[in-house]
Write a protein that holds these residues in place. Structure first.
Motif, PDB file in Angstrom:
ATOM      1  N   GLU A   1      15.197  75.554 -15.047  1.00  0.00           N
ATOM      2  CA  GLU A   1      13.857  75.139 -14.650  1.00  0.00           C
ATOM      3  C   GLU A   1      13.425  75.809 -13.349  1.00  0.00           C
ATOM      4  O   GLU A   1      14.240  76.196 -12.525  1.00  0.00           O
ATOM      5  CB  GLU A   1      13.809  73.621 -14.467  1.00  0.00           C
TER       6      GLU A   1
ATOM      7  N   GLU B   1       7.414  71.750 -25.931  1.00  0.00           N
ATOM      8  CA  GLU B   1       7.110  70.948 -24.740  1.00  0.00           C
ATOM      9  C   GLU B   1       7.947  71.431 -23.546  1.00  0.00           C
ATOM     10  O   GLU B   1       8.716  70.671 -22.944  1.00  0.00           O
ATOM     11  CB  GLU B   1       7.341  69.458 -25.007  1.00  0.00           C
TER      12      GLU B   1
ATOM     13  N   SER C   1      10.060  74.168 -17.831  1.00  0.00           N
ATOM     14  CA  SER C   1      11.347  73.719 -18.348  1.00  0.00           C
ATOM     15  C   SER C   1      11.603  74.315 -19.733  1.00  0.00           C
ATOM     16  O   SER C   1      11.678  73.600 -20.737  1.00  0.00           O
ATOM     17  CB  SER C   1      11.359  72.182 -18.411  1.00  0.00           C
TER      18      SER C   1
ATOM     19  N   TRP D   1       7.870  71.873 -20.408  1.00  0.00           N
ATOM     20  CA  TRP D   1       7.386  71.564 -19.066  1.00  0.00           C
ATOM     21  C   TRP D   1       7.553  70.070 -18.804  1.00  0.00           C
ATOM     22  O   TRP D   1       7.749  69.266 -19.723  1.00  0.00           O
ATOM     23  CB  TRP D   1       5.894  71.944 -18.910  1.00  0.00           C
ATOM     24  N   ARG D   2       7.493  69.732 -17.537  1.00  0.00           N
ATOM     25  CA  ARG D   2       7.454  68.331 -17.137  1.00  0.00           C
ATOM     26  C   ARG D   2       6.765  68.245 -15.781  1.00  0.00           C
ATOM     27  O   ARG D   2       6.520  69.267 -15.134  1.00  0.00           O
ATOM     28  CB  ARG D   2       8.850  67.701 -17.098  1.00  0.00           C
TER      29      ARG D   2
ATOM     30  N   ALA E   1      -1.889  67.836 -21.241  1.00  0.00           N
ATOM     31  CA  ALA E   1      -0.780  68.263 -22.101  1.00  0.00           C
ATOM     32  C   ALA E   1      -1.236  68.799 -23.448  1.00  0.00           C
ATOM     33  O   ALA E   1      -0.405  69.279 -24.233  1.00  0.00           O
ATOM     34  CB  ALA E   1       0.194  67.103 -22.306  1.00  0.00           C
TER      35      ALA E   1
END
Length: 201
Positions: A164, A52, A107, A54-55, A43
């Motif tokens: 997403e 941020e 995301s 994304w996941r 990350a």
């Protein structure tokens, strides 16, 4: 961390980087604590304005089998209505290629002033970092998409929101064979040096 950290070993690792073969991954894979550490390292990516965007969704153990059953159903019913029995079995086996499957989810925040394109680039960097971190920790990995990355019902099964999409599935495990080298780009044909009109370098 200092501004630079010269490392011949890191340069050598990057120079030899190669994805593992999708048919050459086996157990064991990284455990929960190891996965947390790999993702924490991965990350550390460029992320303009700290969005941020994304996941990560992890598929491990029995969850891989359950997800494979859903892929088989989707393949038969939605994604491939004319799918042959072999296609359905192939779909069922996709999550079983490796002991751990990391679903990398883009995301982005479409209302954020950071352009969505920049946010999407960040998740690409996350994917690459995860492969590098895994390799440095002794695990083999491969980043794949295939039809399951683009199917709406698969996305719904994984709980993705409307903004997403899946950047890829990263399969992690123990290498059962060394990946063969493949032809690499001719860098000279990919790099140009710009100069102002009427001037030469």
């Amino acid at each position: 961390m200092t501004a630079t950290r010269p490392s011949a070993e890191a340069r050598r690792m990057l120079a030899l980087r190669r994805s593992g073969g999708k048919q050459a991954l086996a157990s064991p894979g990284p455990c929960a604590d190891e996965l947390d550490e790999l993702i924490r390292v991965a990350a550390r990516v460029p992320d303009h304005r700290r969005v941020e965007p994304w996941r990560v969704i992890l598929l491990e153990g029995e969850a891989r089998h359950a997800f494979g059953e859903r892929l088989a159903e989707i393949c038969q019913k939605t994604a491939r209505p004319d799918a042959a029995a072999g296609d359905i079995e192939t779909a069922r086996a996709l999550p079983l290629r490796a002991p751990v499957v990391a679903v990398m989810v883009s995301s982005p925040d479409p209302d954020h002033k950071t352009p969505v394109w920049e946010q999407e680039l960040s998740v690409g960097a996350l994917c690459q970092n995860l492969l590098l971190a895994a390799n440095a920790a002794g695990w083999a990995g491969v980043w794949l998409t295939e039809w399951i990355a683009y199917d709406a019902e698969v996305a719904a099964e994984l709980g993705l929101a409307a903004n997403e999409r899946i950047a890829g599935f990263i399969y992690l495990g123990t290498a059962t064979a060394a990946p063969p080298e493949r032809p690499r780009p001719d860098i000279a044909s990919k790099v140009t040096r710009w100069s102002a009109p009427g001037k030469s370098l």
